[in-house]
Design an enzyme around this catalytic site. Structure first.
Site, PDB file in Angstrom:
ATOM      1  N   SER A  44     -12.071   5.277  -0.007  1.00  0.00           N
ATOM      2  CA  SER A  44     -11.087   5.221   1.081  1.00  0.00           C
ATOM      3  C   SER A  44      -9.773   4.595   0.620  1.00  0.00           C
ATOM      4  O   SER A  44      -9.717   3.886  -0.376  1.00  0.00           O
ATOM      5  CB  SER A  44     -11.636   4.408   2.255  1.00  0.00           C
ATOM      6  OG  SER A  44     -12.908   4.854   2.625  1.00  0.00           O
TER       7      SER A  44
HETATM    8  N1  SAH Z   1     -17.251   3.127   1.186  1.00  0.00           N
HETATM    9  C1  SAH Z   1     -16.990   4.032   0.089  1.00  0.00           C
HETATM   10  C2  SAH Z   1     -16.277   5.288   0.551  1.00  0.00           C
HETATM   11  C3  SAH Z   1     -17.274   6.278   0.775  1.00  0.00           C
HETATM   12  S1  SAH Z   1     -16.860   7.927   1.242  1.00  0.00           S
HETATM   13  C4  SAH Z   1     -16.208   3.378  -1.026  1.00  0.00           C
HETATM   14  O1  SAH Z   1     -15.788   2.215  -0.873  1.00  0.00           O
HETATM   15  O2  SAH Z   1     -16.053   4.003  -2.073  1.00  0.00           O
HETATM   16  C5  SAH Z   1     -18.241   8.140   2.327  1.00  0.00           C
HETATM   17  C6  SAH Z   1     -19.596   8.141   1.683  1.00  0.00           C
HETATM   18  O3  SAH Z   1     -20.542   8.283   2.725  1.00  0.00           O
HETATM   19  C7  SAH Z   1     -19.830   9.291   0.720  1.00  0.00           C
HETATM   20  O4  SAH Z   1     -20.206   8.795  -0.528  1.00  0.00           O
HETATM   21  C8  SAH Z   1     -20.959  10.080   1.390  1.00  0.00           C
HETATM   22  O5  SAH Z   1     -21.851  10.650   0.462  1.00  0.00           O
HETATM   23  C9  SAH Z   1     -21.646   9.005   2.219  1.00  0.00           C
HETATM   24  N2  SAH Z   1     -22.442   9.486   3.340  1.00  0.00           N
HETATM   25  C10 SAH Z   1     -22.200  10.531   4.176  1.00  0.00           C
HETATM   26  N3  SAH Z   1     -23.189  10.648   5.092  1.00  0.00           N
HETATM   27  C11 SAH Z   1     -24.077   9.643   4.833  1.00  0.00           C
HETATM   28  C12 SAH Z   1     -25.321   9.248   5.422  1.00  0.00           C
HETATM   29  N4  SAH Z   1     -25.882   9.899   6.449  1.00  0.00           N
HETATM   30  N5  SAH Z   1     -25.955   8.161   4.900  1.00  0.00           N
HETATM   31  C13 SAH Z   1     -25.434   7.490   3.847  1.00  0.00           C
HETATM   32  N6  SAH Z   1     -24.277   7.849   3.243  1.00  0.00           N
HETATM   33  C14 SAH Z   1     -23.607   8.895   3.728  1.00  0.00           C
END
Ligand code: SAH
Length: 245
Positions: free
Chosen positions: A94
């Protein structure tokens, strides 16, 4: 290859290696500039968030966590721009301003136990780990979860536990959580996450359909268990996905 071309190539490689744009000192400087940029954006978005500044502990964590360690080498030089960046598997880390804002909205302190859904690169988990007692984080894409766990381990974040799986069900074994951050956008707030939020806790989550306007929401849980949802500002997150089984 001629000796001359080999020498020129070596010189180019040497100068790249010593390039100030990638040295630790330069990352430290760039991180300081990013903190100022986040401060600026916080003031610009005051009419949405009602905030003229974020908590000191949040800004201190943002100033400390080496974001360049959490992104692929191919985009490392952009690590301190206030932008989301690709982290592989079609996912993104993000925008730093959003990470800072979500951490601020979570309203956590040194005693807090926090759940994050969507580990991604592990960066948001590291920012939380600087402030709180324990972070539990769930990632649905296995290679990302494994890589994030390795990065966090290498950087010494021993108060973060990563699990690979569908975060829809939360992590009941460690509930209740003082705050829950969801960093992928579901269409509705998953009920198990509401159930696992402590009284007085905050659930920070982007809500909306894929590629449509989403809203960053905060759900508060009152002592009688009543919940109240507040819309903070429009955002754009990757979709919250579900495992098949
Ligand atoms: N917080 C992260 C940004 C992540 S982007 C950082 O600091 O880098 C969002 C993430 O959520 C992605 O990696 C995606 O694979 C994950 N995601 C999406 N749906 C999900 C679910 N149901 N359970 C766990 N992770 C999920």
């Amino acid at each position: 290859m001629s000796a001359l071309r080999a020498t020129v190539l070596t010189l180019i490689l040497l100068s790249l290696g010593a390039s100030p744009a990638c040295s630790q000192d330069s990352f430290t400087e760039q991180r300081a500039a990013l903190i100022e940029e986040i401060d600026r954006v916080v003031r610009q978005t005051e009419s949405d968030t009602g905030k003229t500044a974020l908590a000191e502990a949040v800004m201190a964590a943002m100033a400390k966590v080496p974001r360049h360690e959490f992104v692929p080498a191919t985009v490392r030089e952009f690590a301190y721009l206030n932008r989301p960046l690709p982290i592989g598997e079609g996912q993104t880390i993000s925008q730093p301003y959003i990470v800072a804002l979500m951490t601020d909205l979570a309203n956590v302190g040194p005693e807090s136990v926090v759940l994050e859904i969507g580990t991604g690169s592990g960066y948001q988990a590291a920012v939380l780990a600087e402030i709180v007692d324990r972070v539990y984080t769930v990632e649905i894409v296995e290679p990302l979860g494994l890589r994030a766990a390795r990065t966090l381990d290498r950087l010494g974040y021993d108060n973060v536990t990563v699990r690979v799986g569908d975060g829809y069900q939360g992590w009941p074994e460690f509930a209740p959580f003082d705050a829950i951050l969801v960093t992928a956008a579901p269409e509705r707030i998953p009920q198990p996450l509401i159930d696992q939020l402590a009284v007085g806790g905050k659930l920070v989550v982007p809500i909306g359909e894929q590629n449509r306007s989403q809203s960053l929401q905060v759900l508060d849980k009152a002592p009688d268990g009543a919940t109240r949802v507040t819309d903070i500002l429009p955002v754009l997150f990757v979709p919250f996905t579900r495992s098949e089984n």
